[in-house]
Design a protein around this motif. Structure first.
Motif, short mmCIF file in Angstrom:
data_model
loop_
_atom_site.label_atom_id
_atom_site.label_comp_id
_atom_site.label_asym_id
_atom_site.label_seq_id
_atom_site.Cartn_x
_atom_site.Cartn_y
_atom_site.Cartn_z
N LEU A 75 0.86 -1.04 0.21
CA LEU A 75 0.13 -0.01 -0.07
C LEU A 75 1.05 1.18 -0.14
N ALA A 76 1.80 1.10 0.77
CA ALA A 76 2.83 2.35 0.86
C ALA A 76 3.52 2.51 -0.66
N ASP A 77 3.77 1.45 -1.24
CA ASP A 77 4.32 1.69 -2.63
C ASP A 77 3.31 2.29 -3.57
N GLY A 78 2.13 1.98 -3.58
CA GLY A 78 1.25 2.37 -4.52
C GLY A 78 0.87 4.01 -3.98
N MET A 79 0.87 4.14 -3.08
CA MET A 79 0.56 5.72 -2.52
C MET A 79 1.71 6.68 -2.87
N LEU A 80 3.12 6.15 -2.73
CA LEU A 80 4.25 6.87 -3.32
C LEU A 80 4.00 6.92 -4.82
N GLY A 81 3.82 5.89 -5.41
CA GLY A 81 3.62 5.82 -6.98
C GLY A 81 2.77 6.85 -7.36
N PHE A 82 1.49 6.97 -6.65
CA PHE A 82 0.23 7.83 -7.02
C PHE A 82 0.86 9.18 -6.92
N GLY A 83 1.53 9.61 -5.74
CA GLY A 83 1.91 10.89 -5.33
C GLY A 83 3.11 11.16 -6.40
N ALA A 84 3.92 10.37 -6.70
CA ALA A 84 4.72 10.48 -7.97
C ALA A 84 4.08 11.29 -9.19
N GLY A 85 3.22 10.43 -9.69
CA GLY A 85 2.33 10.46 -10.95
C GLY A 85 1.71 12.16 -10.78
N VAL A 86 1.11 12.05 -9.50
CA VAL A 86 0.51 13.52 -9.52
C VAL A 86 1.46 14.57 -9.50
N MET A 87 2.75 14.37 -8.87
CA MET A 87 3.67 15.47 -9.28
C MET A 87 4.13 15.63 -10.60
N LEU A 88 4.40 14.55 -11.48
CA LEU A 88 4.83 14.70 -12.64
C LEU A 88 3.60 15.39 -13.57
N ALA A 89 2.47 15.25 -13.29
CA ALA A 89 1.31 15.71 -14.01
C ALA A 89 1.27 17.12 -13.72
N ALA A 90 1.39 17.61 -12.49
CA ALA A 90 1.51 18.76 -11.83
C ALA A 90 2.54 19.50 -12.71
N THR A 91 3.76 18.92 -12.66
CA THR A 91 4.98 19.64 -13.53
C THR A 91 4.42 19.93 -14.92
N SER A 92 4.03 18.80 -15.58
CA SER A 92 3.75 18.88 -16.96
C SER A 92 2.59 19.91 -17.47
N PHE A 93 1.68 20.07 -16.63
CA PHE A 93 0.54 21.00 -17.04
C PHE A 93 0.69 22.27 -16.46
N SER A 94 1.37 22.25 -15.41
CA SER A 94 1.37 23.59 -14.76
C SER A 94 2.69 24.46 -15.11
N LEU A 95 3.68 23.63 -15.61
CA LEU A 95 4.93 24.33 -15.86
C LEU A 95 5.41 24.27 -17.32
#
Length: 110
Positions: A75-95
């Motif tokens: 579960l911790a692995d999944g949550m870290l992976g989800f958080g990393a994906g959110v950060m990558l999406a934020a970087t792509s679309f916001s910056l």
């Protein structure tokens, strides 16, 4: 020293149910706050409502973290992976995308 420990399936299920309840309550509080913000015509009032919505979301995330004090490793692995994906999406679309648009306005081609 790692604080992640394996849990029994029953305690993991109870933790997940508690986390879901906290998130549902936070969403239930966010919807009216966002509706009030959308209806507000004064920018300061809108900023206050959106600030309250952000604080409710932050509190919901903190309570979820407290409820899931001991998390199973998958579960911790999944949550870290989800958080990393959110950060990558934020970087792509916001910056990156606004930077490309600004570069295009200056005459640069991709």
């Amino acid at each position: 020293m790692s604080t992640l420990r394996a849990q029994s399936p029953a305690s993991a299920l109870l933790g997940a149910i508690g986390a879901f309840a906290v998130l549902a309550a936070a969403i239930g509080l966010l919807v009216p706050l966002l509706a009030e913000a959308a209806a507000a015509s004064v920018p300061v009032v809108r900023a206050v409502w959106l600030g309250l919505a952000a604080s409710v979301a932050t509190a919901g995330g903190a309570l979820t973290a407290l409820a899931l004090r001991r998390v199973a490793l998958p579960l911790a692995d999944g949550m870290l992976g989800f958080g990393a994906g959110v950060m990558l999406a934020a970087t792509s679309f916001s910056l990156v995308l606004p930077a490309l648009e600004a570069a295009g306005a200056l005459g640069a081609t991709p």
